[in-house]
Scaffold this motif. Structure first.
Motif, PDB file in Angstrom:
ATOM      1  N   ASP A   1      38.531  38.984  40.991  1.00 18.81           N
ATOM      2  CA  ASP A   1      38.615  37.587  40.524  1.00 18.81           C
ATOM      3  C   ASP A   1      37.191  37.077  40.088  1.00 18.81           C
TER       4      ASP A   1
ATOM      5  N   GLY B   1      41.082  39.187  44.396  1.00 17.33           N
ATOM      6  CA  GLY B   1      42.042  38.268  44.130  1.00 17.33           C
ATOM      7  C   GLY B   1      43.524  39.082  43.510  1.00 17.33           C
TER       8      GLY B   1
ATOM      9  N   GLY C   1      38.328  29.985  44.942  1.00 17.72           N
ATOM     10  CA  GLY C   1      38.883  31.172  45.253  1.00 17.72           C
ATOM     11  C   GLY C   1      40.382  31.120  45.686  1.00 17.72           C
TER      12      GLY C   1
ATOM     13  N   ALA D   1      35.170  37.496  43.672  1.00 12.17           N
ATOM     14  CA  ALA D   1      35.941  37.539  44.819  1.00 12.17           C
ATOM     15  C   ALA D   1      37.187  38.420  44.716  1.00 12.17           C
TER      16      ALA D   1
ATOM     17  N   LEU E   1      35.398  34.199  39.301  1.00 14.34           N
ATOM     18  CA  LEU E   1      35.607  32.822  39.152  1.00 14.34           C
ATOM     19  C   LEU E   1      34.504  31.640  38.639  1.00 14.34           C
TER      20      LEU E   1
END
Length: 304
Positions: free
Chosen positions: A29, A53, A301, A51, A31
């Motif tokens: 991810d 995901g 997140g 992060a 973000l």
């Protein structure tokens, strides 16, 4: 999708006795949180973070955080992002049954968040290669009681047969099953309730309010033809249930602010499943789902 040679590696990493198997996507991810409208063609100031995901991978991590013995099954590229994503799952206490494929990138999602709303740009990458053999390998884990599938698997024609097989085979083996409706837009494109009626019936169906409306009604009792039990999540308004033992509802948790809704539905599913599999009442399971969902939206997140 380019041709690639599979490198299966160890069949199950971190394996012990596992109660819940989660099947679906693992992604990176990216973000971004910005204020005000996007400045199309120019610059928009934002906070950016990378992060782990993927709806299914997120659910697996939240299940582990809630105390469930959980495994995640999927496909990742043989690349640095794949290494990082699997390391995160292991660190969270999740057993993995993940096939690594060279020459294909691990999936990536760019998430734009503003005023508690999300817009996502998705490259599913290696997730599209999920196959029946991946399911069979994961179902060999000892102690399985429940299989949870993200509908993102069913939305993609490349891996939809594997998703259908997972639900069919799990039920044949005596496992309970659940399906997360995942996303309203692709669900609507595929025909909503008509699409899900062609999918093997599950013990549980999770849908948020938008997804439930695409399926035909925001009332879970009206959707019982799609699953044995139906859960409709209504964000801050709470969640409701309809099943063979009647209906139930639980109010949402009060929060000072919503930071990022990414992963809230995944966390809710994990909280509900942990309580439901422990024999709790539907009301208690809904409340447990709302509790984890509230934790998810209070931070940036999709993971704890």
């Amino acid at each position: 999708m380019p041709a690639a040679t599979d490198r299966r590696g160890p069949p199950h990493v971190g394996a012990g006795v596992v109660t819940v198997l989660v099947i679906g996507d693992v992604v990176t991810d990216i973000l971004t949180v910005h204020e005000g409208p996007l400045a199309i063609g120019s610059d928009t100031i934002a906070s950016v973070r990378i992060a782990g995901g993927g709806s299914a991978a997120n659910t697996a991590v939240w299940l582990a955080a809630a105390g469930s013995a959980v495994a995640f099954a999927g496909v990742a590229g043989e690349d640095e992002p794949g290494d990082a994503r699997l390391a995160e799952l292991h660190q969270a206490g999740v057993t993995t049954s993940v096939r690594r494929v060279p020459g294909v990138a691990t999936g990536t999602v760019v998430v734009l968040t503003s005023d508690a709303e999300r817009t996502m740009f998705t490259d599913r990458g290696a997730n599209r290669l999920l196959a029946r053999a991946d399911i069979e390998r994961a179902l060999a884990l000892p102690g399985l009681r429940h299989l949870h599938l993200s509908a993102y698997v069913l939305f993609d024609p490349d891996c939809a047969p594997a998703g259908r097989f997972a639900l069919e085979e799990a039920r044949r083996r005596g496992l309970t099953t659940s399906l997360d409706a995942a996303s309203a837009a692709p669900l609507e494109q595929l025909g909503g309730a008509k699409f899900l009626s062609s999918v093997p019936r599950t013990s549980l169906l999770f849908a948020n309010l938008d997804e439930a409306r695409v399926l035909g009604s925001p009332d879970p009792a009206d959707l019982r033809h799609l699953a044995d039990g139906v859960i409709v999540k209504s964000g801050a308004a709470g969640a409701s249930w309809a099943g063979p033992d009647g209906t139930a509802s639980a109010p949402g948790r009060r929060l000072p602010a919503i930071v990022d809704p990414t992963g809230a539905g995944d966390a809710f599913a994990a909280g509900f499943l942990t309580a439901w599999l422990a024999g709790e009442t539907p009301h208690a399971a809904l409340d447990a789902g709302n509790k984890l969902g509230a934790r998810a939206v209070a931070k940036l997140g999709g993971r704890p």
